[in-house]
Design a protein around this motif. Structure first.
Motif, mmCIF file in Angstrom:
data_model
loop_
_atom_site.group_PDB
_atom_site.id
_atom_site.type_symbol
_atom_site.label_atom_id
_atom_site.label_comp_id
_atom_site.label_asym_id
_atom_site.label_seq_id
_atom_site.Cartn_x
_atom_site.Cartn_y
_atom_site.Cartn_z
ATOM 1 N N ASN A 78 28.474 32.869 15.375
ATOM 2 C CA ASN A 78 29.248 32.747 16.611
ATOM 3 C C ASN A 78 29.149 31.361 17.240
ATOM 4 N N VAL A 79 28.168 30.574 16.810
ATOM 5 C CA VAL A 79 27.909 29.301 17.472
ATOM 6 C C VAL A 79 29.071 28.340 17.259
ATOM 7 N N GLY A 80 29.560 27.778 18.357
ATOM 8 C CA GLY A 80 30.673 26.846 18.318
ATOM 9 C C GLY A 80 31.979 27.496 18.710
ATOM 10 N N TYR A 81 32.044 28.828 18.607
ATOM 11 C CA TYR A 81 33.309 29.517 18.844
ATOM 12 C C TYR A 81 33.303 30.369 20.115
ATOM 13 N N THR A 82 32.143 30.561 20.717
ATOM 14 C CA THR A 82 32.063 31.338 21.945
ATOM 15 C C THR A 82 31.497 30.463 23.056
ATOM 16 N N ALA A 83 31.546 30.993 24.272
ATOM 17 C CA ALA A 83 31.129 30.202 25.426
ATOM 18 C C ALA A 83 29.619 30.114 25.567
ATOM 19 N N ARG A 84 28.868 31.050 24.945
ATOM 20 C CA ARG A 84 27.450 31.120 25.302
ATOM 21 C C ARG A 84 26.494 31.403 24.150
ATOM 22 N N HIS A 85 26.955 31.378 22.904
ATOM 23 C CA HIS A 85 26.039 31.637 21.795
ATOM 24 C C HIS A 85 25.393 30.330 21.307
ATOM 25 N N HIS A 86 24.106 30.419 20.984
ATOM 26 C CA HIS A 86 23.354 29.263 20.479
ATOM 27 C C HIS A 86 22.377 29.729 19.400
ATOM 28 N N THR A 87 21.996 28.792 18.533
ATOM 29 C CA THR A 87 20.877 29.069 17.638
ATOM 30 C C THR A 87 19.565 28.734 18.333
ATOM 31 N N PHE A 88 19.574 27.650 19.124
ATOM 32 C CA PHE A 88 18.394 27.256 19.902
ATOM 33 C C PHE A 88 18.743 27.376 21.380
ATOM 34 N N PHE A 89 17.842 27.937 22.162
ATOM 35 C CA PHE A 89 18.044 27.966 23.603
ATOM 36 C C PHE A 89 16.681 27.936 24.293
ATOM 37 N N GLU A 90 16.697 27.674 25.590
ATOM 38 C CA GLU A 90 15.467 27.630 26.375
ATOM 39 C C GLU A 90 15.435 28.849 27.296
ATOM 40 N N MET A 91 14.344 29.583 27.222
ATOM 41 C CA MET A 91 14.182 30.774 28.061
ATOM 42 C C MET A 91 13.193 30.452 29.175
ATOM 43 N N LEU A 92 13.686 30.443 30.408
ATOM 44 C CA LEU A 92 12.826 30.260 31.568
ATOM 45 C C LEU A 92 12.269 31.628 31.953
ATOM 46 N N GLY A 93 10.966 31.719 32.145
ATOM 47 C CA GLY A 93 10.386 33.026 32.418
ATOM 48 C C GLY A 93 9.223 32.982 33.380
ATOM 49 N N ASN A 94 9.029 34.080 34.092
ATOM 50 C CA ASN A 94 7.819 34.267 34.887
ATOM 51 C C ASN A 94 7.205 35.608 34.513
ATOM 52 N N PHE A 95 5.878 35.660 34.479
ATOM 53 C CA PHE A 95 5.177 36.822 33.938
ATOM 54 C C PHE A 95 4.040 37.234 34.866
ATOM 55 N N SER A 96 3.892 38.543 34.996
ATOM 56 C CA SER A 96 2.773 39.113 35.744
ATOM 57 C C SER A 96 2.000 40.029 34.807
ATOM 58 N N PHE A 97 0.694 39.761 34.675
ATOM 59 C CA PHE A 97 -0.147 40.586 33.807
ATOM 60 C C PHE A 97 -1.006 41.490 34.686
ATOM 61 N N GLY A 98 -0.388 42.605 35.115
ATOM 62 C CA GLY A 98 -1.103 43.547 35.980
ATOM 63 C C GLY A 98 -1.255 43.068 37.404
ATOM 64 N N ASP A 99 -0.493 42.074 37.826
ATOM 65 C CA ASP A 99 -0.570 41.526 39.183
ATOM 66 C C ASP A 99 0.581 42.102 40.001
ATOM 67 N N TYR A 100 1.597 41.303 40.347
ATOM 68 C CA TYR A 100 2.722 41.829 41.121
ATOM 69 C C TYR A 100 3.650 42.646 40.230
ATOM 70 N N PHE A 101 4.570 43.386 40.894
ATOM 71 C CA PHE A 101 5.460 44.245 40.119
ATOM 72 C C PHE A 101 6.898 44.122 40.643
ATOM 73 N N LYS A 102 7.631 45.198 40.700
ATOM 74 C CA LYS A 102 9.077 45.147 40.903
ATOM 75 C C LYS A 102 9.482 44.413 42.183
ATOM 76 N N GLN A 103 8.827 44.750 43.277
ATOM 77 C CA GLN A 103 9.254 44.206 44.554
ATOM 78 C C GLN A 103 9.166 42.689 44.570
ATOM 79 N N ASP A 104 8.025 42.147 44.148
ATOM 80 C CA ASP A 104 7.861 40.691 44.162
ATOM 81 C C ASP A 104 8.725 40.030 43.093
ATOM 82 N N ALA A 105 8.850 40.668 41.929
ATOM 83 C CA ALA A 105 9.661 40.078 40.862
ATOM 84 C C ALA A 105 11.107 39.914 41.323
ATOM 85 N N ILE A 106 11.664 40.953 41.934
ATOM 86 C CA ILE A 106 13.049 40.878 42.418
ATOM 87 C C ILE A 106 13.153 39.896 43.585
ATOM 88 N N ARG A 107 12.172 39.916 44.460
ATOM 89 C CA ARG A 107 12.208 39.018 45.626
ATOM 90 C C ARG A 107 12.147 37.553 45.190
#
Length: 884
Positions: A78-107
């Motif tokens: 699909n790469v080259g022919y669609t608006a958003r497909h890539h072979t390489f991309f960067e994923m920005l992420g935040n992670f909680s390991f048993g700390d905050y949960f839904k409320q803080d994540a959404i906030r």
């Protein structure tokens, strides 16, 4: 905001919320054999979520390098022919390991998107798992998102906990509901909200996914799945940098963000320098090249090199797909590797490994590209000729045997061939390809079984070798016989057999020199020998077929070597020594042998060298070697203790195992340890010519050369080809380079003149077409054919017609060599209802093609020219329906 600023803003925001900024892990998972490539930000924290690993922090944030081009997650086609497909991309992420949960994540997500990135709140939508009332209430009551913009996504895959909004690592293990955030680009872009029938459109784009890991899915004692609440629920989020940049920069596709605009500009510049011309800056091929340089460069930087298996094969597929797209745009020499510098400039600050390994990445990709460019022209010629034949005959599926030939001979991965076919609305017979591949592997296994020597059991006397002195032994005794790897007492006519003799003139393959061929015979039997291999260090196996009578253990037999083949092999082996010395003299003492193959046809020599050997350096090597040949110096071979050999200064190959006594060979000015067969004098080589130079691995180059009659034949063929060119140019052979340059320059001038004339013709025809436009619902609609126009001329004509017609939808077509080109243009005031991409596809689908592009301008093609008039005639009604 530039992409680099978005990345740093995201990381700094979560650092301010107590998150540890963790560097991206490599795209090659170091300790997870279940993954081909890192494909999500959570991969490096997998063991933390499972409880197998504990970090000194409970909150983390990353910008993770990800690749999706192989295995389960494969977006390559699909790469080259669609608006958003890539072979390489960067994923920005935040992670909680048993700390905050839904409320803080959404906030946190809402705060970053609306207060930091300033996205309009009324453009944002959210989804929640259908049964996740907690997340729904957080969005509607605490965040204040209107209920109509919070969509419950339920069981849409036939089983509970299997929807798009319920994430599972596997059949068992940590899992939980998701809450996605979508951005609405507005009614000017086609598509419906999440959960609707039109959700696959581009209007509503997912920018963030919050995964709430709150359950552990397990099997109970009855074999039923149960869900247990996790004692420490966790959060795993991901936001594609490219998608967020598209939103913040308010551009139509991911490829319009600053990072890709710069890479596509660099790609266009390098492709044009390599032979391309009149390249559409919005070309799907440029998009594919810009995407693929990221995937390839980061993969090489993380330790992968192109190969024929595993990650190396995925790398090769991506690189060769990019090269083919450049070739499609007109590149006729390597260009792709030059983009590493542009990529490093764009992303080196965020990923310092690109800076540190820029030179190596460049060299590896350059070697791969040079190797592919040696065969791509021939492969494309075969494929294009086949496509013409298929079109003529109305065939829609490429024969699997042809696809396999392209793979096996010209290095075209199957999906590259499929990519070319897909552009023409055709497909490939994958089952036939797989059958051909399986057949080749079976043949290779059979050949390996037939030629297997190391595995044969033998306990008899060693073989005495007489091949240095003579090519014929009359009193050889048969000491062992084998058929299909098993010992036998007798072999008969029709058997493929291995024959072991107590003494032989046949040279057994070793030291890079191929084994001898010839025949074994006595008064009643004859065995034609194809090859000679060592069963043990001093036991030779003669591989061949019994063509007359039968041979038994203990028989006395004549053993005769094919003298012509042996002489040709000896010439090539002897010249290899002279060439090795000459390469060191011309390139430097770092040149070391890394492998060789010497047979009757050629010598192939691999050696340590980072840079390609230039034409001038090749000529110098040829001059040195041929000068040695003309001296006609005698060859001398001496057997001596290895310590004494070392004192003579003889060249010894690193990694080779030598015995207490070694054979020292002097050929011309070369002195090496060698057990092969050689010419008596350097003059016996006759003539030497290098015919090929290439890279085979990082830091390893390869040359192939020919000698004697093969070299003479090669030069005569080249001379004949030069004569044909000289005759065509009507110039003496010595003036061909100058004359050819003048001819090419004249051709380029004519091509420019022709393009200008086509543009002028299209413009004049376009002016005449204004009167043919029909008014529909306040807009003017025109669908027509321009004779003699090419794609650039069509595009220019569409632009001018839109300007002249005001509010308009225009489709122009041209037919060249039986192929139809289409360009559709829509003025900005109509793109909310009429999309140029939809319009051009409406016509293309009726003529056996497809296409796409921006809402205001799109391109397509087709193969059924006869259907074009009817397709164009339907445009008015189609537009009327959209404007109604």
């Amino acid at each position: 905001m530039k992409a680099a600023d978005i990345r740093s803003t995201f990381l700094n925001f979560f650092a301010s919320k107590g998150h540890q900024i963790v560097p991206s892990s490599p795209v090659v998972p170091g300790d997870d054999p279940t993954l081909l490539f890192t494909n999500a930000g959570m991969n490096q924290f997998k063991d933390v979520f499972l409880g197998f690993d504990k970090r000194p922090y409970t909150r983390a944030t990353t910008a993770q390098k990800c690749i999706r081009a192989g295995g389960k997650h494969n977006d390559l086609e699909n790469v080259g022919y669609t608006a958003r497909h890539h072979t390489f991309f960067e994923m920005l992420g935040n992670f909680s390991f048993g700390d905050y949960f839904k409320q803080d994540a959404i906030r946190y997500a809402w705060e970053l998107l609306t207060e930091v990135f300033k996205l309009p709140k009324d453009r944002l939508w959210a989804t929640v798992y259908a049964e996740d009332d907690e997340a729904y209430e957080i969005w509607t009551q605490q965040i204040g998102l209107p209920p109509e913009r919070v969509v419950r996504i339920g069981d849409n895959k036939g089983a509970r906990y299997a929807s798009d909004n319920f994430w599972m690592m596997g059949d068992t293990g940590p899992c939980g509901p998701c809450s996605e955030i979508f951005y609405d680009f507005g009614p000017s872009v086609a598509g419906g909200p999440p959960g609707s029938p039109d959700e696959d459109g581009d209007r509503y784009t997912e920018v963030w996914n919050n995964v709430f890991m709150q359950f552990n899915r397990r099997l109970d004692e009855n074999g039923n799945y149960v869900m247990d609440a996790l004692p420490k629920p966790s959060v795993d989020t991901g936001m594609g940098l490219e998608r967020l940049a598209r939103v913040l920069q308010n551009v139509p596709t991911n490829y319009d963000i600053d990072l890709f605009v710069n890479l596509m500009a660099a790609a266009r510049r390098e492709v044009e320098a390599a032979g391309g011309a009149d390249i559409d800056p919005d070309s799907p091929s440029l998009k594919a090249i810009a995407d693929h340089i990221r995937a390839c460069a980061f993969t090489v930087a993380d330790g992968v090199v192109p190969s024929n298996e595993g990650r190396g094969y995925v790398l090769r597929r991506i690189a060769r797909r990019a090269i083919r797209h450049g070739y499609k745009l007109g590149a006729r020499k390597p260009f792709f590797y030059k983009l590493v510098a542009a990529l490093t400039e764009e992303m080196g600050a965020a990923y310092p490994e690109l800076v540190a390994k820029q030179r190596r990445v460049t060299e590896v990709l350059k070697q791969e590209e040079e190797r592919f460019f040696q065969t791509i022209a021939y492969g494309m010629e075969i494929l294009e000729a086949t496509l013409v034949l298929m079109t003529t005959r109305g065939v829609q599926v490429l024969d699997g045997e042809i696809a396999f030939k392209l793979h096996d001979t010209y290095g075209f991965p199957l999906d590259l061939t499929a990519d070319v076919l897909r552009e023409r609305g055709l497909s490939v017979d994958e089952a036939g390809f797989n059958a051909a591949m399986a057949r080749q592997r079976e043949q290779a296994r059979a050949a390996g079984k037939f030629k297997m020597a190391q595995g044969l059991e033998y306990s008899g006397t060693p073989t005495t070798f007489h091949g240095y002195e003579k090519l014929w032994v009359e009193d050889a005794r048969v000491t062992a016989l084998y058929v299909e790897g098993s010992p036998v007492e007798v072999v008969r006519a029709g058997d493929d057999a291995v024959v072991v003799l107590d003494n032989t003139p046949f040279y057994a393959e070793s030291g890079g020199q191929a084994g001898d061929s010839g025949f074994l015979q006595n008064g009643t039997a004859r065995c034609e020998v194809d090859d000679t291999q060592k069963i043990q260090a001093d036991v030779f196996g003669h591989h061949g077929r019994v063509v007359e009578g039968e041979i038994r253990i203990g028989d006395i037999i004549d053993a005769r070597v094919n003298g012509v083949r042996r002489a040709a092999t000896a010439r090539n082996h002897s010249v290899t020594h002279l060439m090795h010395k000459a390469l060191r003299e011309v390139l430097g003492n770092h040149v070391q042998q890394k492998g060789s193959l010497v047979d009757a046809d050629k010598t192939r020599f691999d050696f340590a060298q980072n840079a390609p050997v230039t034409d001038e350096q090749i000529r110098k090597v040829e001059e040195i070697v041929n000068r040695e040949i003309l001296t006609n110096a005698a060859t001398q071979a001496r057997v001596m203790p290895i310590e004494e050999a070392q004192k003579t200064g003889a060249m010894m190959l690193f990694g080779e195992k030598y015995g207490d006594s070694v054979r020292v060979l002097d050929i011309g000015s070369s002195r090496e340890l060698c057990g092969g067969t050689h010419v008596a004098r350097t003059g016996d080589i006759g003539f030497f010519k290098i015919v090929m130079e290439s890279g085979v691995a990082a830091g390893v180059r390869r040359v192939e050369a020919v000698t004697g009659e093969n070299a003479l034949r090669y030069v005569l063929e080249r001379d004949a080809a030069l004569g044909v060119v000289a005759a065509a140019l009507k110039a003496p052979a010595g003036e061909v380079p100058t004359k050819l340059g003048q001819t090419l320059e004249h051709l380029r001038a004519l091509e420019k003149e022709l393009a200008a004339l086509k543009s002028k013709l299209a413009s004049s025809q376009g002016d005449a077409l204004v009167a043919q436009a029909v008014e529909i619902a306040g807009a003017r609609v025109l669908a027509a054919t321009l004779s003699g126009a090419d794609v650039p001329a069509l595009r220019e004509a569409v632009d001018k017609l839109r300007d002249k017609l005001g509010s308009a939808a225009v489709v122009l077509a041209a037919v060249n060599d039986g192929k139809v080109s289409l360009i559709a243009g829509v003025t900005a005031n109509l793109t909310g209802k009429v999309k140029a991409g939809d319009l051009v596809n409406f016509v293309a689908q009726q003529i056996g093609g497809k296409g796409g592009g921006r809402p205001d301008m799109a391109q397509a093609g087709g193969t059924d020219a006869a259907a074009l008039p009817a397709a164009l005639a339907g445009v008015k009604d189609w537009v009327a329906g959209k404007l109604a």
